[in-house]
Design a protein around this motif. Structure first.
Motif, PDB file in Angstrom:
ATOM      1  N   GLN A 158       0.864  -1.184   0.000  1.00 10.46           N
ATOM      2  CA  GLN A 158       0.000   0.000   0.000  1.00 10.46           C
ATOM      3  C   GLN A 158       0.902   1.237   0.000  1.00 10.46           C
ATOM      4  N   ALA A 229      -2.468  -1.021   5.953  1.00 10.81           N
ATOM      5  CA  ALA A 229      -3.340  -0.218   6.832  1.00 10.81           C
ATOM      6  C   ALA A 229      -4.509   0.315   6.008  1.00 10.81           C
ATOM      7  N   PRO A 230      -5.355  -0.578   5.486  1.00  9.37           N
ATOM      8  CA  PRO A 230      -6.444  -0.130   4.607  1.00  9.37           C
ATOM      9  C   PRO A 230      -7.416   0.819   5.294  1.00  9.37           C
ATOM     10  N   GLN A 231      -7.537   0.697   6.612  1.00 10.09           N
ATOM     11  CA  GLN A 231      -8.431   1.587   7.346  1.00 10.09           C
ATOM     12  C   GLN A 231      -7.832   2.976   7.542  1.00 10.09           C
ATOM     13  N   HIS A 232      -6.564   3.131   7.167  1.00  5.61           N
ATOM     14  CA  HIS A 232      -5.889   4.434   7.281  1.00  5.61           C
ATOM     15  C   HIS A 232      -5.292   4.844   5.934  1.00  5.61           C
TER      16      HIS A 232
END
Length: 247
Positions: A158, A229-232
């Motif tokens: 990412q 860190a897909p939520q960030h």
């Protein structure tokens, strides 16, 4: 305005952090072994006391995957204690250092703990891999005389922009410490193979890329997505943007 010390001030991230802090009007001391004003060797602590004198904030960007980060952090902590003026030590870390058992990640996690247990005011930012790192990995593997190009199978990344991380680090370089702040990830998640193909295409090389299964706990940690860190996903610059901006 604050007096701010930046370790690794001539590196990929540190250079951009220094530029942003100076543009904001701060007195910035960019440390390196070859600096004329503040020559510092973090491995033995030489020059640190003079560089640290009067500093309110320390931004610790210096790191070496080949080793020595814990020694450097120990000297930095000791010098900050002796100075007595440092209220915030800002550290750049990596998403997944606590769950992916890669040697370098383990060291970064131990440095985090050293800082948190130091008694100093600390701010820790974990980010995903930089665009530059993904490009470097692909470039290095592409030089191997094997066709097609092998990259770790099933590993997703990412990537985030160094410029955006530098902006966030500069925002955190204030006298008040914030502890461990929310992670920072790039805007998109792709497999390393997909990004490797995009990089080679953008650099004009027609080589087939394939996923190579590896072994070991570190590889398994990456496959599980411990480095993500897909939520960030707060970054805005995509890998395609990064490639388009390269010379």
């Amino acid at each position: 305005m604050s007096t701010i010390l930046v370790t690794g001030g001539t590196g990929t991230l540190g250079t951009q952090v220094v530029a942003r802090l100076r543009a904001a009007g701060h007195d910035v001391r960019a440390l390196s072994r070859h600096s004329r004003e503040y020559p510092v060797d973090l491995m033995d602590g030489r020059g640190l006391d003079a560089a640290m004198a009067g500093a309110e904030v320390v931004v610790h960007c210096a790191s070496n995957p080949r080793g020595g980060d814990e020694v450097a952090a120990g000297h930095l902590i000791d010098a900050a204690r002796r100075a007595g003026t440092v209220t915030n030590l800002v550290y750049i870390s990596i998403v997944g250092v606590d769950v992916v058992p890669l040697g370098y990640y383990k060291v970064k996690h131990r440095v985090e703990r050293m800082l948190l247990e130091s008694g100093l005011g600390v701010t820790i930012l974990r980010t995903t891999q930089f665009h530059d790192l993904v490009a470097t990995v692909t470039e290095t593997v592409a030089k191997v005389p094997v066709v097609p190009v092998p990259l770790p199978k099933g590993v997703r990344v990412q990537p985030v922009s160094v410029a955006e991380v530098a902006e966030r680090m500069a925002e955190l370089a204030v006298p008040a410490p914030a502890g461990r702040v929310p992670d920072m990830g790039g805007p998109e998640v792709y497999t390393l193979v997909e990004l490797g193909r995009a990089y080679l295409e953008a650099t004009g090389r027609k080589r087939r890329v394939f996923g190579l299964p590896l072994a070991g706990k570190a590889y398994a940690g990456f496959v599980r997505g411990g480095n993500l860190a897909p939520q960030h996903a707060v970054g805005k610059i995509t890998f395609a943007d990064y490639l388009a901006a390269r010379p």
